[in-house]
Scaffold this motif. Structure first.
Motif: not given
Length: 239
Positions: A16-19, A21-22, A26-27
């Motif tokens: 996960e990367i803060p800020g 969402d999945a 992905s984009g």
């Protein structure tokens, strides 16, 4: 200089990367992840070698030609410019100095600036010492096949394939990478990540391959030499 290649199969999980969402993550990965097999050139201190890295990145982001990414040899044309060749000796790309990366919203300004050629970069890219007159320069055709060291672990081996891949083992760890050749026995290799299992009498095949700058034959025996002309390993054909 060390040359590596991107491989999504080696990426087990993206955390996960803060800020983000999945869906956003992905984009971003879909848009900015370079094509599989994109080369990454690093110096001895493991810093990017420019402008090679930027050029390779542009190819990767543009989903550059597989033919370009799969060059197996190179030579210099009449103007002294490097030309990448495929397995049949046909030109697939010509490297021309002075190219400028295309500005993009998420591209750092430093990438757009002309590279600074440091003494370290010059040393890493300097031509290797020529082969001794007693050795016959190895070419792409002669290297293809399976080789084994005379001493060490009996399972150790090295195999060059016609598509520019090499595979091997130190006796306990599978190893692989890419290779290209040029005139005078010039040999440039890369290595992918490997496991580090310990075994008695292991042979440093990957180290030989990645530090070799010249390859030559003493009869049927294949010798690897580093940039200074020192012998670093020798192998015999297994067939």
């Amino acid at each position: 200089m060390h040359l590596f290649f991107t491989d999504v199969q080696k990426v087990r999980k993206v955390g996960e990367i803060p800020g983000l969402d999945a869906v956003e993550l992905s984009g971003l990965l879909a848009r900015w992840a370079p094509a599989v097999g994109t080369p990454i050139a690093l110096s001895e201190s493991m810093t990017p070698v420019e402008p090679l890295c930027s050029w390779f990145r542009e190819l990767g982001l543009d989903r550059g030609s597989v033919k370009t990414m799969r060059a197996t040899a190179y030579q210099f044309d009449g103007a002294g410019l490097p030309v990448l060749l495929d397995g049949r000796g046909q030109a697939v790309a010509r490297l021309i100095p002075g190219a400028t990366p295309t500005p993009e919203p998420d591209k750092a300004d430093s990438v757009l600036e002309p590279p600074t050629v440091t003494d370290e970069a010059r040393q890493a890219l300097a031509p290797a010492v020529a082969l001794p007159a007693t050795l016959v320069p190895a070419d792409q055709r002669q290297l293809i096949g399976r080789w084994a060291p005379k001493r060490g672990h009996k399972a150790a081996y090295l195999e060059f394939t016609a598509d520019g891949e090499w595979h091997g083992s130190d006796g306990c760890n599978d190893q692989s990478g890419r290779w290209v050749t040029a005139a005078g026995g010039t040999l440039l290799n890369t290595a992918r990540a490997v496991t580090l299992a310990y075994c008695v009498d292991s042979v440093p095949i990957a180290q030989w391959v990645t530090t070799a700058r010249r390859a030559g034959f003493d009869g049927k025996v294949l010798l690897f030499l580093n940039a200074h002309g020192d012998e670093i390993g020798r192998l015999s054909p297994t067939n």
